[in-house]
Design an enzyme around this catalytic site. Structure first.
Site, PDB file in Angstrom:
ATOM      1  CG  HIS A  40      68.449  -5.390  -8.622  1.00 44.36           C
ATOM      2  ND1 HIS A  40      68.348  -5.033  -9.955  1.00 44.36           N
ATOM      3  CD2 HIS A  40      67.857  -6.610  -8.507  1.00 44.36           C
ATOM      4  CE1 HIS A  40      67.705  -5.996 -10.612  1.00 44.36           C
ATOM      5  NE2 HIS A  40      67.403  -6.960  -9.761  1.00 44.36           N
ATOM      6  CG  HIS A  82      69.338 -11.243 -14.476  1.00 49.43           C
ATOM      7  ND1 HIS A  82      68.647 -11.146 -15.679  1.00 49.43           N
ATOM      8  CD2 HIS A  82      68.393 -11.167 -13.507  1.00 49.43           C
ATOM      9  CE1 HIS A  82      67.364 -11.016 -15.443  1.00 49.43           C
ATOM     10  NE2 HIS A  82      67.172 -11.016 -14.135  1.00 49.43           N
TER      11      HIS A  82
END
Length: 290
Positions: A40, A82
């Site tokens: 991730h 992100h």
């Protein structure tokens, strides 16, 4: 003329082969007995997320697949980050104190390149930069990794799907040899549908947990359904697996974000095809010890 036809046919065959070899073509992604493990934002438990050191760390751990997030600067550069704000993972508030709320879309690529994207995580990573997508793709290629690329907040960046695909093509990632190493995902069904319409051979994934009754509609343009692990039941995974996607194979399921061994093993028992984790080495070890 004959040579051109032969060449065109050869390219088409290679494209079909890439689709057949893509990550969801087997009962488990990659054809393994256990779910594929995806790092991730790289290996976010061990290095600052969505940076080159993070994907380097994943490679050092032997993790083949990594995930990232793509957004766009004020002057049109694709960058890997992100949040839609630079505040959490850079020193933007110190460098540009008068420009709150520090949205990615309000800064140029040159301004973002000045920011420290590592010190927030650890002094050991001071001076780490927010990578452009082009820089990131070249490091992925250098590391021989595979990529689960998320188009983040596409509603903020009109045309980002076309731009992302163009960059991927320019970097060689839309040829048959790379298509099996690439998945493009988003929370936006419209964004994923656009990717599929522009480049049908690209494997796509819809983030979230749509209702089972809606799956056939999404299956026209997505190959995977990627939910948060907390929403997954054995029945839901089985239901997803009964639906065929746009490339004639069953829909896959990648669950996120799993950072403990017990959950990883439980998800494997439920039949998921992939597990996304900040600690991909721990997940891999848990699955192999089950």
């Amino acid at each position: 003329m004959h040579a051109r036809v032969v060449a065109t046919t050869a390219v088409a065959v290679l494209g079909i082969a890439a689709v057949l070899l893509s990550p969801t073509s087997d009962a488990r992604a990659g054809g393994a007995d256990e779910p594929t493990v995806i790092g991730h934002r790289g290996a976010a438990a061990y290095a600052p997320e969505n940076t080159l050191p993070s994907i380097d760390k994943a490679a050092q751990l032997g993790i083949t697949w990594v995930e990232n997030d793509v957004q766009r600067t004020k002057d049109g550069e694709l960058v890997v980050i992100h949040d839609d704000s630079l505040k959490r993972t850079t020193n933007v508030a110190q460098v540009f104190p008068d420009r709150a709320p520090w949205k990615v879309k309000d800064f140029t690529a040159a301004e973002i390149a000045r920011l420290d994207a590592g010190s927030w995580y650890s002094p050991a990573y001071a001076g780490t930069r927010v990578p452009t997508l082009a820089q990131y793709m070249r490091r992925i290629e250098h590391n021989h990794e595979k990529l689960l690329l998320e188009i983040k907040n596409p509603e903020l960046y009109p045309g980002i799907e076309q731009q992302t695909l163009k960059l991927l093509g320019n970097e060689g990632w839309l040829d048959p040899g790379h298509l099996e190493r690439l998945i493009v995902q988003s929370f936006s069904a419209d964004s994923i549908r656009t990717v599929h319409e522009l480049k049908p051979a690209v494997t796509t994934a819809l983030l979230g947990s749509p209702k089972v009754a809606q799956l056939p509609r999404y299956a026209r343009y997505t190959d995977l359904i990627n939910p948060s692990y907390g929403s997954l039941s054995l029945g839901y995974v089985a239901a997803v697996h009964t639906v065929d996607g746009p490339h004639g194979r069953r829909l896959g399921v990648f669950a996120w974000t799993v950072n403990d061994a017990a959950t990883a093993r439980a998800l494997a028992d439920r039949g998921v095809d992939g597990i996304i984790s900040n600690k991909p080495d721990m997940v891999r070890a848990a699955l192999r010890s089950d």
